[in-house]
Scaffold this motif. Structure first.
Motif, PDB file in Angstrom:
ATOM      1  N   VAL A 515      59.816   3.744   3.525  1.00 58.68           N
ATOM      2  CA  VAL A 515      59.032   3.438   2.181  1.00 58.68           C
ATOM      3  C   VAL A 515      57.548   3.665   2.799  1.00 58.68           C
ATOM      4  N   ARG A 516      56.825   4.108   3.769  1.00 63.05           N
ATOM      5  CA  ARG A 516      56.116   3.723   4.373  1.00 63.05           C
ATOM      6  C   ARG A 516      54.843   4.772   4.022  1.00 63.05           C
ATOM      7  N   ARG A 517      54.074   5.794   3.610  1.00 65.07           N
ATOM      8  CA  ARG A 517      53.319   6.847   3.441  1.00 65.07           C
ATOM      9  C   ARG A 517      53.128   7.256   5.124  1.00 65.07           C
ATOM     10  N   GLY A 518      53.458   8.930   5.427  1.00 65.88           N
ATOM     11  CA  GLY A 518      53.338   9.573   6.300  1.00 65.88           C
ATOM     12  C   GLY A 518      54.057   8.834   7.770  1.00 65.88           C
ATOM     13  N   SER A 519      55.636   8.575   6.979  1.00 63.29           N
ATOM     14  CA  SER A 519      56.926   7.918   7.993  1.00 63.29           C
ATOM     15  C   SER A 519      57.434   9.414   7.930  1.00 63.29           C
ATOM     16  N   MET A 520      58.153   9.937   9.207  1.00 60.75           N
ATOM     17  CA  MET A 520      58.794  10.876   9.598  1.00 60.75           C
ATOM     18  C   MET A 520      60.063  11.411   8.861  1.00 60.75           C
ATOM     19  N   LYS A 521      61.015  10.381   8.450  1.00 68.14           N
ATOM     20  CA  LYS A 521      62.263  10.012   7.488  1.00 68.14           C
ATOM     21  C   LYS A 521      63.305   9.892   8.417  1.00 68.14           C
ATOM     22  N   ARG A 522      62.984  10.103   9.544  1.00 72.97           N
ATOM     23  CA  ARG A 522      64.811   9.534  10.720  1.00 72.97           C
ATOM     24  C   ARG A 522      65.044   8.240  10.745  1.00 72.97           C
ATOM     25  N   VAL A 523      66.243   8.543  11.515  1.00 68.77           N
ATOM     26  CA  VAL A 523      67.250   7.142  12.029  1.00 68.77           C
ATOM     27  C   VAL A 523      65.554   6.424  12.635  1.00 68.77           C
ATOM     28  N   ALA A 524      65.489   7.503  14.143  1.00 68.15           N
ATOM     29  CA  ALA A 524      65.141   6.849  15.190  1.00 68.15           C
ATOM     30  C   ALA A 524      63.896   6.398  14.768  1.00 68.15           C
ATOM     31  N   ALA A 525      63.407   7.406  13.881  1.00 69.56           N
ATOM     32  CA  ALA A 525      62.179   6.991  13.241  1.00 69.56           C
ATOM     33  C   ALA A 525      61.606   6.114  12.639  1.00 69.56           C
ATOM     34  N   ALA A 526      62.418   5.623  12.188  1.00 66.18           N
ATOM     35  CA  ALA A 526      62.586   4.123  11.418  1.00 66.18           C
ATOM     36  C   ALA A 526      63.043   3.189  12.009  1.00 66.18           C
ATOM     37  N   VAL A 527      63.672   3.244  13.098  1.00 67.92           N
ATOM     38  CA  VAL A 527      64.459   2.180  14.079  1.00 67.92           C
ATOM     39  C   VAL A 527      63.232   2.119  14.978  1.00 67.92           C
ATOM     40  N   GLY A 528      62.259   2.443  14.906  1.00 65.44           N
ATOM     41  CA  GLY A 528      60.826   2.328  15.769  1.00 65.44           C
ATOM     42  C   GLY A 528      59.974   1.644  15.029  1.00 65.44           C
ATOM     43  N   GLU A 529      59.750   2.655  13.727  1.00 65.37           N
ATOM     44  CA  GLU A 529      58.605   1.482  12.766  1.00 65.37           C
ATOM     45  C   GLU A 529      59.380   0.309  12.939  1.00 65.37           C
ATOM     46  N   GLY A 530      59.943  -0.410  12.772  1.00 69.19           N
ATOM     47  CA  GLY A 530      60.657  -1.946  12.082  1.00 69.19           C
ATOM     48  C   GLY A 530      60.373  -1.832  13.279  1.00 69.19           C
ATOM     49  N   SER A 531      60.753  -1.987  14.890  1.00 69.48           N
ATOM     50  CA  SER A 531      59.856  -3.327  15.801  1.00 69.48           C
ATOM     51  C   SER A 531      58.748  -2.695  16.173  1.00 69.48           C
ATOM     52  N   SER A 532      58.402  -2.086  15.714  1.00 66.21           N
ATOM     53  CA  SER A 532      57.084  -2.012  16.167  1.00 66.21           C
ATOM     54  C   SER A 532      55.646  -2.858  15.215  1.00 66.21           C
ATOM     55  N   ALA A 533      56.855  -2.904  13.693  1.00 64.20           N
ATOM     56  CA  ALA A 533      55.710  -3.696  12.898  1.00 64.20           C
ATOM     57  C   ALA A 533      55.927  -5.297  13.029  1.00 64.20           C
ATOM     58  N   VAL A 534      56.714  -5.147  13.529  1.00 70.06           N
ATOM     59  CA  VAL A 534      57.311  -6.784  14.058  1.00 70.06           C
ATOM     60  C   VAL A 534      56.030  -7.188  16.003  1.00 70.06           C
ATOM     61  N   ALA A 535      55.594  -6.508  16.494  1.00 70.60           N
ATOM     62  CA  ALA A 535      54.482  -6.585  17.030  1.00 70.60           C
ATOM     63  C   ALA A 535      53.109  -7.167  15.663  1.00 70.60           C
ATOM     64  N   SER A 536      52.560  -6.420  14.600  1.00 70.98           N
ATOM     65  CA  SER A 536      51.925  -6.399  13.835  1.00 70.98           C
ATOM     66  C   SER A 536      51.517  -7.639  13.659  1.00 70.98           C
ATOM     67  N   VAL A 537      53.477  -8.364  12.973  1.00 69.93           N
ATOM     68  CA  VAL A 537      53.605  -9.582  12.614  1.00 69.93           C
ATOM     69  C   VAL A 537      53.148 -10.557  13.231  1.00 69.93           C
ATOM     70  N   HIS A 538      53.876 -10.460  14.217  1.00 70.87           N
ATOM     71  CA  HIS A 538      53.053 -11.933  15.448  1.00 70.87           C
ATOM     72  C   HIS A 538      51.527 -12.185  15.629  1.00 70.87           C
ATOM     73  N   LEU A 539      51.025 -11.301  15.258  1.00 69.80           N
ATOM     74  CA  LEU A 539      49.344 -10.995  15.876  1.00 69.80           C
ATOM     75  C   LEU A 539      48.805 -11.575  14.336  1.00 69.80           C
ATOM     76  N   ALA A 540      49.249 -11.074  13.615  1.00 69.39           N
ATOM     77  CA  ALA A 540      48.531 -11.112  11.895  1.00 69.39           C
ATOM     78  C   ALA A 540      49.325 -12.488  11.579  1.00 69.39           C
ATOM     79  N   LEU A 541      50.637 -13.776  12.287  1.00 71.71           N
ATOM     80  CA  LEU A 541      51.097 -14.609  12.279  1.00 71.71           C
ATOM     81  C   LEU A 541      50.359 -15.043  12.667  1.00 71.71           C
ATOM     82  N   ALA A 542      49.111 -15.049  14.301  1.00 72.03           N
ATOM     83  CA  ALA A 542      48.482 -15.748  15.225  1.00 72.03           C
ATOM     84  C   ALA A 542      47.702 -16.168  14.677  1.00 72.03           C
TER      85      ALA A 542
END
Length: 548
Positions: A515-542
């Motif tokens: 769904v994200r502009r510029g994503s690679m459209k591969r399963v491995a990339a999607a898994v990596g992006e999903g997990s990486s997004a959570v790192a930003s979630v922690h920073l934003a919540l903090a």
């Protein structure tokens, strides 16, 4: 199921048993006591220290009560539904009095988080029990009656299979079944029928089924969560798993069922750690189990129609008007399949036209003549899977060059496979059939009308973002994130910061995967992006001081 030493009834050491009972609360257990009954939600795990418990399928209109298993001392009673709130479909009754303990859902989640050894043992056992139950008389507790060629019945079956539900499918086109069905006062207009614990649900849908099984979002679940993930494809599953494993209360919402596009892929061969490939269904099942392990609440089908900031929270409005409140949101809704602009296309969807080549579709079309449309990897993988199931396959590619979008290893296999006929520079231009698709017309490099009982369409997709009216998107609907965000409004000036990686134009709303502009459209990339997004979630919540 009650045989000692098997994966579905493991032998516990003294140390394991002592740790396990520390999570339980003792209860009186006299002969005939019901410890939990079919239909109960959030029922307890039962520890049998002494005595015995019968696990039974209660009587149905067409079948007497059946004892599924007897569990004796130093064992536990429960199955996979314990972890996700699915209503019990079996009843546990004391057959020999003794000392027993109850482990409620909160205590079970503590066990899973605190004791790795018991967690692994519990997961393996509950999964093995679910698989065993799917093959036995317990599967009669949910029966789906419908035509194999019906799109409504296919939607129910896909939902049941994606969520690993214990169920039985009954072919309503079989003459014996049809006669039996009619003798009970049902007509073809009632199909598909779902029979849940003996209750008949006519014209059943996944949504109605989810409500009866306890898998729908309930109004009483009104407490705000730390993280809501919208879309349960690889990116969404990864985000939910990483969020929950790091202490965030997490809910995962999907409009259909877990898996996304990956669940429709018969074989993923380039995913790290699977040298022999893995089916999308298998990857989804294992990821869902992992989500249950960390306490993710998976809700499906559950369509989100609106997202709105509301002070320190974000409000997700569902199609039925219910509201999910969250401190952060990760959008992983992926993309929607594109269709060919042909007369009667909608008529044949689910009746010969498919957007996936999963195990369900392979069973429906095995041994027949099929057409696969598309020139990317998903089309090539589908063509090979269909050929392996005995189909004669025509791969129709609009481009003159098969290797333009497809990986070379797939091109080589397709060219060498005598069961696959490749038509480049060709398009499907007409569909033919009565109720079901029977033939298609091809034009271009190959001209003619050919038999076709299954047309598999893999021509791309568009982002499922129409509901994101508050979020900045590009001209194609893909979501801007991080440094790509152009419009920074008052909310950002008040925060005094720029969007984090994967963060959208709305603070604490993130996007990952297709769904994200510029994503690679591969399963491995999607898994990596999903997990990486959570790192930003922690920073934003903090930064927002909304997560203690």
């Amino acid at each position: 199921m009650g045989t000692a030493g098997t994966p579905i009834s493991p032998i516990l050491t003294d140390a394991q048993w002592n740790r396990l009972v520390s999570y339980g609360t003792p209860v009186a257990a006299e002969r005939g006591d019901v410890l939990f009954r079919s239909g109960e939600r959030w029922y307890d795990l039962i520890l049998v220290e002494t005595g015995a418990v019968d696990v039974v399928r209660e009587p149905l209109a067409w079948a007497e009560e059946t004892v599924i298993a007897t569990l004796e001392e130093r064992s536990f009673v429960g199955e996979l539904g314990l972890l996700n709130g699915q209503r019990a479909f079996l009843t546990a009754r004391v057959s020999e009095p003794g000392r027993m303990l109850r482990v409620d859902h909160a205590a079970l989640q503590r066990l899973m988080a605190e004791d790795d050894e018991l967690c692994d043992l519990m997961l393996r056992t509950l999964w093995a029990r679910r698989e065993e139950l799917r093959r036995g008389p317990a599967a009669w507790t949910l029966k789906i009656v419908g035509s194999p060629r019906s799109r409504e019945a296919a939607a129910l079956r896909r939902y049941a299979e994606r969520l690993e539900l214990v169920h039985t499918f009954v072919d309503a086109d079989d003459p014996v079944t049809a006669a039996h069905f009619a003798s009970h006062g049902f007509s073809r207009d009632d199909l598909p029928v779902a029979i849940v614990q003996g209750e008949n649900v006519v014209r059943a849908t996944p949504g109605r089924l989810a409500g009866l099984l306890g898998l729908a979002y309930a109004a009483e679940e009104d407490a705000a969560v730390d993280l809501a993930v919208v879309g349960a494809g690889p990116a969404g599953l990864a985000a939910a798993i990483y969020g929950a494993s790091e202490g965030l209360s997490t809910v995962l919402l999907d409009s259909v069922a877990p898996g996304g596009q990956s669940a429709s892929t018969s074989r993923i061969e380039n995913y790290l750690g699977f040298p022999f490939g893995v089916s999308g269904d298998a990857l989804t099942a294992q990821a869902s189990l992992q989500a249950f392990k960390f306490g993710v609440r998976i809700v499906a089908p559950c369509e989100v129609v609106r997202l709105e900031p509301d002070g320190d929270e974000l409000r997700l409005t569902l199609a039925d008007g219910a509201v999910v409140r969250a401190r952060s949101v990760v959008v992983t809704t992926g993309v929607a399949y594109r269709a060919l602009d042909l007369d009667r296309w909608k008529d044949f969807e689910g009746a010969g036209i498919y957007y996936a080549a999963s195990a369900l579709e392979l069973r429906q079309t095995a041994g027949s003549e099929v057409v696969v449309v598309g020139g990317a990897n998903s089309a090539g993988q589908a063509a090979l899977a269909l050929a392996s199931s005995g189909c004669r396959v025509r791969l129709v590619v609009r481009s003159d060059d098969l290797s333009a979008q497809m990986s070379s290893y797939l091109v080589d296999r397709l060219v060498e496979d005598s069961r696959v006929e490749i038509h480049t520079g060709t398009q499907v231009t007409a569909l033919h059939g009565d109720d079901d698709l029977e033939r298609v017309t091809l034009s271009g490099g190959f001209d003619g009308t050919v038999d076709c009982s299954g047309l598999f369409c893999f021509i791309g997709a568009q982002p499922a973002t129409d509901w994101l009216t508050e979020v900045e998107r590009d001209e194609h609907g893909f979501v801007h994130t991080g440094a790509d965000v152009i419009g920074l409004g008052d909310a950002w000036r008040e925060l005094g910061r720029m969007p984090l990686p994967f963060e959208t134009s709305v603070p604490r709303v993130f996007a990952a995967g297709d769904v994200r502009r510029g994503s690679m459209k591969r399963v491995a990339a999607a898994v990596g992006e999903g997990s990486s997004a959570v790192a930003s979630v922690h920073l934003a919540l903090a930064a927002a001081e909304v997560f203690a």
